[in-house]
Design a protein around this motif. Structure first.
Motif, PDB file in Angstrom:
ATOM      1  N   ALA A  19     -13.776  24.861  12.657  1.00 51.64           N
ATOM      2  CA  ALA A  19     -12.119  23.975  12.389  1.00 51.64           C
ATOM      3  C   ALA A  19     -12.068  23.379  11.435  1.00 51.64           C
ATOM      4  O   ALA A  19     -10.674  23.603  10.763  1.00 51.64           O
ATOM      5  CB  ALA A  19     -10.907  23.908  13.673  1.00 51.64           C
ATOM      6  N   SER A  20     -12.919  22.732  11.202  1.00 50.33           N
ATOM      7  CA  SER A  20     -12.898  21.326  10.168  1.00 50.33           C
ATOM      8  C   SER A  20     -13.870  22.309   9.102  1.00 50.33           C
ATOM      9  O   SER A  20     -14.316  21.320   8.072  1.00 50.33           O
ATOM     10  CB  SER A  20     -13.402  20.303  10.737  1.00 50.33           C
ATOM     11  N   THR A  21     -14.425  23.141   8.873  1.00 53.13           N
ATOM     12  CA  THR A  21     -14.631  24.069   7.684  1.00 53.13           C
ATOM     13  C   THR A  21     -13.383  24.804   7.140  1.00 53.13           C
ATOM     14  O   THR A  21     -12.229  24.811   7.399  1.00 53.13           O
ATOM     15  CB  THR A  21     -15.954  24.530   8.135  1.00 53.13           C
ATOM     16  N   ILE A  22     -13.950  26.098   6.259  1.00 53.85           N
ATOM     17  CA  ILE A  22     -12.907  26.190   5.144  1.00 53.85           C
ATOM     18  C   ILE A  22     -12.405  27.299   6.244  1.00 53.85           C
ATOM     19  O   ILE A  22     -11.586  28.020   5.833  1.00 53.85           O
ATOM     20  CB  ILE A  22     -13.600  26.916   4.016  1.00 53.85           C
ATOM     21  N   LEU A  23     -12.951  27.837   6.858  1.00 54.49           N
ATOM     22  CA  LEU A  23     -12.417  29.115   7.802  1.00 54.49           C
ATOM     23  C   LEU A  23     -10.644  28.801   8.448  1.00 54.49           C
ATOM     24  O   LEU A  23     -10.645  27.552   9.167  1.00 54.49           O
ATOM     25  CB  LEU A  23     -13.737  29.489   9.056  1.00 54.49           C
ATOM     26  N   PRO A  24     -10.378  29.704   8.668  1.00 53.13           N
ATOM     27  CA  PRO A  24      -8.873  29.700   9.785  1.00 53.13           C
ATOM     28  C   PRO A  24      -8.647  29.444  10.865  1.00 53.13           C
ATOM     29  O   PRO A  24      -8.380  30.593  11.633  1.00 53.13           O
ATOM     30  CB  PRO A  24      -8.193  30.657   8.639  1.00 53.13           C
ATOM     31  N   LEU A  25      -9.975  28.267  11.787  1.00 48.04           N
ATOM     32  CA  LEU A  25      -9.495  28.560  12.989  1.00 48.04           C
ATOM     33  C   LEU A  25      -8.769  27.570  14.100  1.00 48.04           C
ATOM     34  O   LEU A  25      -8.817  26.122  12.890  1.00 48.04           O
ATOM     35  CB  LEU A  25     -10.988  28.547  13.706  1.00 48.04           C
TER      36      LEU A  25
END
Length: 147
Positions: A19-25
């Motif tokens: 969630a804290s990377t560029i992934l939309p989670l």
């Protein structure tokens, strides 16, 4: 997100990291479900904070290692907008990392902090403080709602 919750604290760590990377989670549903389900309050806060901070520092590392062209591509912004951001935003202080917990702007903020070569140790301390504050507030809210 259900699969993350089924994995307990390991799933929470993975959800918080991604969630804290560029992934939309988002890690909030997993976190809230574990707290509401009776999982240890402090274990959940610690694991989520650690995973989310490491994910944020991954974005910081991408920015640190990235060129202006890569940053423009990753953040989907024009060279002119990146130059304006660099001039307008006083990101020269690591305290900005505290705000990396914010939705939508948190991940790009971490990338920009790395790109501007903000000191690592201070950045990780501020980032951890912000993410810890967020999870403490979320956990307290869940506890208040679900006892």
């Amino acid at each position: 997100m259900e699969i993350f919750g089924a994995w307990g604290l390991a799933g929470l760590f993975l959800a918080a990291f991604l969630a804290s990377t560029i992934l939309p989670l988002g890690s909030e549903p997993v976190f809230a479900a574990l707290i509401a389900g009776g999982a240890d309050f402090w274990a959940c806060v610690t694991v989520a904070t650690l995973g989310n901070t490491l994910g944020g520092m991954t974005c910081y590392g991408l920015g640190y290692a990235g060129s202006s062209e890569r940053i423009e591509k990753w953040l989907k912004i024009s060279p002119q907008r990146l130059a304006r951001l660099h001039q307008r935003l006083p990101l020269r202080h690591p305290a900005w990392a505290f705000l990396s917990f914010l939705p939508v702007i948190g991940d790009p903020l971490a990338v920009l902090l790395g790109w501007q070569k903000i000191p690592f140790k201070a950045t990780i301390l501020w980032m951890t403080a912000g993410k810890l504050s967020r999870y403490l507030l979320l956990a307290a809210g869940v506890k208040q709602l679900f006892g």
